[in-house]
Enzyme design. Sequence first.
Site, PDB file in Angstrom:
ATOM      1  CG  ASN A   8      33.392  13.874  22.794  1.00  0.00           C
ATOM      2  OD1 ASN A   8      33.854  13.038  23.571  1.00  0.00           O
ATOM      3  ND2 ASN A   8      33.735  13.919  21.515  1.00  0.00           N
ATOM      4  NE  ARG A  89      32.283  10.266  19.953  1.00  0.00           N
ATOM      5  CZ  ARG A  89      33.177  10.639  19.052  1.00  0.00           C
ATOM      6  NH1 ARG A  89      33.548  11.889  18.997  1.00  0.00           N
ATOM      7  NH2 ARG A  89      33.682   9.771  18.215  1.00  0.00           N
ATOM      8  CG  HIS A 178      34.592   7.266  13.748  1.00  0.00           C
ATOM      9  ND1 HIS A 178      35.665   6.862  12.989  1.00  0.00           N
ATOM     10  CD2 HIS A 178      35.067   8.189  14.609  1.00  0.00           C
ATOM     11  CE1 HIS A 178      36.747   7.509  13.377  1.00  0.00           C
ATOM     12  NE2 HIS A 178      36.410   8.316  14.364  1.00  0.00           N
ATOM     13  NE  ARG A 239      43.459   5.347  17.450  1.00  0.00           N
ATOM     14  CZ  ARG A 239      42.355   6.098  17.386  1.00  0.00           C
ATOM     15  NH1 ARG A 239      41.703   6.255  16.243  1.00  0.00           N
ATOM     16  NH2 ARG A 239      41.895   6.676  18.470  1.00  0.00           N
ATOM     17  CG  ASP A 281      46.915  18.887  10.787  1.00  0.00           C
ATOM     18  OD1 ASP A 281      46.586  19.094   9.606  1.00  0.00           O
ATOM     19  OD2 ASP A 281      46.295  19.342  11.760  1.00  0.00           O
ATOM     20  NE  ARG A 283      44.538  21.441   9.183  1.00  0.00           N
ATOM     21  CZ  ARG A 283      43.785  21.880  10.181  1.00  0.00           C
ATOM     22  NH1 ARG A 283      43.024  22.938  10.005  1.00  0.00           N
ATOM     23  NH2 ARG A 283      43.783  21.274  11.348  1.00  0.00           N
ATOM     24  N   GLY A 329      37.022  15.885   9.242  1.00  0.00           N
ATOM     25  CA  GLY A 329      38.025  16.907   8.894  1.00  0.00           C
ATOM     26  C   GLY A 329      38.643  16.769   7.506  1.00  0.00           C
ATOM     27  N   GLY A 331      37.848  14.341   5.109  1.00  0.00           N
ATOM     28  CA  GLY A 331      36.818  14.024   4.106  1.00  0.00           C
ATOM     29  C   GLY A 331      36.050  15.253   3.652  1.00  0.00           C
ATOM     30  CG  ASN A 333      37.652  20.860   5.693  1.00  0.00           C
ATOM     31  OD1 ASN A 333      36.998  21.826   5.332  1.00  0.00           O
ATOM     32  ND2 ASN A 333      37.486  20.287   6.876  1.00  0.00           N
ATOM     33  CD  GLU A 382      31.167  12.433  15.687  1.00  0.00           C
ATOM     34  OE1 GLU A 382      31.835  13.489  15.694  1.00  0.00           O
ATOM     35  OE2 GLU A 382      31.667  11.312  15.845  1.00  0.00           O
TER      36      GLU A 382
HETATM   37  P1  ADP Z   1      39.040  14.197  15.036  1.00  0.00           P
HETATM   38  O1  ADP Z   1      37.612  14.606  15.333  1.00  0.00           O
HETATM   39  O2  ADP Z   1      39.220  12.731  14.817  1.00  0.00           O
HETATM   40  O3  ADP Z   1      40.067  14.794  15.937  1.00  0.00           O
HETATM   41  P2  ADP Z   1      38.711  15.862  12.650  1.00  0.00           P
HETATM   42  O4  ADP Z   1      37.483  15.315  12.036  1.00  0.00           O
HETATM   43  O5  ADP Z   1      38.659  17.175  13.311  1.00  0.00           O
HETATM   44  O6  ADP Z   1      39.402  14.795  13.598  1.00  0.00           O
HETATM   45  O7  ADP Z   1      39.832  15.911  11.485  1.00  0.00           O
HETATM   46  C1  ADP Z   1      41.113  16.354  11.703  1.00  0.00           C
HETATM   47  C2  ADP Z   1      41.898  16.200  10.396  1.00  0.00           C
HETATM   48  O8  ADP Z   1      41.246  16.961   9.372  1.00  0.00           O
HETATM   49  C3  ADP Z   1      43.327  16.702  10.465  1.00  0.00           C
HETATM   50  O9  ADP Z   1      44.186  15.813   9.766  1.00  0.00           O
HETATM   51  C4  ADP Z   1      43.250  18.023   9.744  1.00  0.00           C
HETATM   52  O10 ADP Z   1      44.441  18.347   9.093  1.00  0.00           O
HETATM   53  C5  ADP Z   1      42.195  17.750   8.689  1.00  0.00           C
HETATM   54  N1  ADP Z   1      41.649  18.999   8.146  1.00  0.00           N
HETATM   55  C6  ADP Z   1      41.836  19.451   6.909  1.00  0.00           C
HETATM   56  N2  ADP Z   1      41.237  20.623   6.696  1.00  0.00           N
HETATM   57  C7  ADP Z   1      40.663  20.959   7.847  1.00  0.00           C
HETATM   58  C8  ADP Z   1      39.896  22.081   8.271  1.00  0.00           C
HETATM   59  N3  ADP Z   1      39.622  23.103   7.451  1.00  0.00           N
HETATM   60  N4  ADP Z   1      39.460  22.079   9.530  1.00  0.00           N
HETATM   61  C9  ADP Z   1      39.730  21.055  10.360  1.00  0.00           C
HETATM   62  N5  ADP Z   1      40.443  19.981  10.007  1.00  0.00           N
HETATM   63  C10 ADP Z   1      40.917  19.916   8.775  1.00  0.00           C
END
Ligand code: ADP
Length: 396
Positions: A8, A89, A178, A239, A281, A283, A329, A331, A333, A382
């Site tokens: 990627n 990708r 996606h 976004r 983020d 979190r 991320g 979904g 966590n 992916e």
């Molecule tokens: P992308 O691939 O689009 O950059 P990710 O699928 O890695 O994104 O998701 C990132 C998002 O997931 C962030 O908002 C992050 O805070 C949230 N997130 C929550 N918990 C975790 C975790 N344990 N590890 C990684 N991302 C997390």
Amino acid sequence: MGKIMAVNAGSSSLKFQLLEMPEEKLITSGLVERIGLKASVFTIKVNGEKIVEVKDIENHSVAVKMLFEKLINLNIIQSLDEIIGVGHRVLTGGRSLTDSCVIGDKEMAIIENLVDLGPLHLPANLTGIKAFKEALPNVINVGVFDTAFHQTMPEEAFLYAIPYDWYETYNVRKYGFHGTSHKYVTLRTAQIMGKKPENINLVICHLGNGASICAVKNGKSVDTSMGFTPLEGIPMGTRSGNIDPAVVEYMMGKKNKSCKEIINILNKQSGYLGLSGLSSDSRDLLVAAKNGHKRAILAIEVQAKRIADYVASYHCYIGGADAIVFTAGIGENEATTRENIISRLAPLGVKIDPKLNACRGIERLVSTDDSTIKVYVVPTNEEVMIARDTLRLIQQ
Ligand code: ADP
């Protein structure tokens, strides 16, 4: 069979995973960051241990050369001949590249012509492909398009109600993104539920930094929330998702900014970040929300409301979902986000089990026994999907 590299490439980064196929066993993974800048960072994981090297890496070709040197020097492979294919990708295949394909000169030219559809991502994707072709001239390079899975959308779902000529002449339509993730999750959920993919109806919520919802009917994508670009749909990390397009002209006047600048703000300074004024983020927002930060709460609720709107509408569109699936991320966590969304869908009879839902990053059924629709968490992968498609094309 052999080893396949899933790649990627971003404008200054290169993520990679080397997989043994067809076993789908991860051999090593890593990331090169700050390519083209001072103090680039090369990270590779070997037997669970992270090795990091900081040095100037001028461009993607140099990064790929360094990657191959590391693979040999760290004894991960004995010879480059062990790599039988590289899967890349690629953001979009436009209207012409509708499935993964071997990238020859013709396909390179087609992707180059599509750069207007993905001005940030496609040049980076192309640079990645060129670097691997140069380094391994006898190995097949495969493009795996984030749009491909959504090529099964019917016209009523992918056409915008705009002058038809914009679609015919300028290719303006919904493409969706996606797709590699939505496809992986569709196949995996079918397996978990003991169903054939062609018999499964799903609403998939890919909630990461970028986020999209997909309506899957009989194993095929029939609608998705991202559109002509990844800006459409639900609010994301930075976004905006859907807004009235008239806002663009209005704010151009108010802020004395160009259209490009306003679209840039909708891509990079909106969503969680724009509403909360705090962070992109999830979190950070969840912590702030717990402490009563009003705009963090708003950002979370606006997104959850819009996601629930899509899920309810897609559930009807596919004639009833067998399951709602959370991935990526957030979904995978964030239990509270899943609960927030599902509780808004209570009138459909779908119910989450708080005990089962208290999980992170694992495959699990999280709905109650009496829920009308099952709810699953299914971590996406992916890279495996890219490696599978690459293997399929090598075998063809
Ligand atoms: P992308 O691939 O689009 O950059 P990710 O699928 O890695 O994104 O998701 C990132 C998002 O997931 C962030 O908002 C992050 O805070 C949230 N997130 C929550 N918990 C975790 C975790 N344990 N590890 C990684 N991302 C997390």
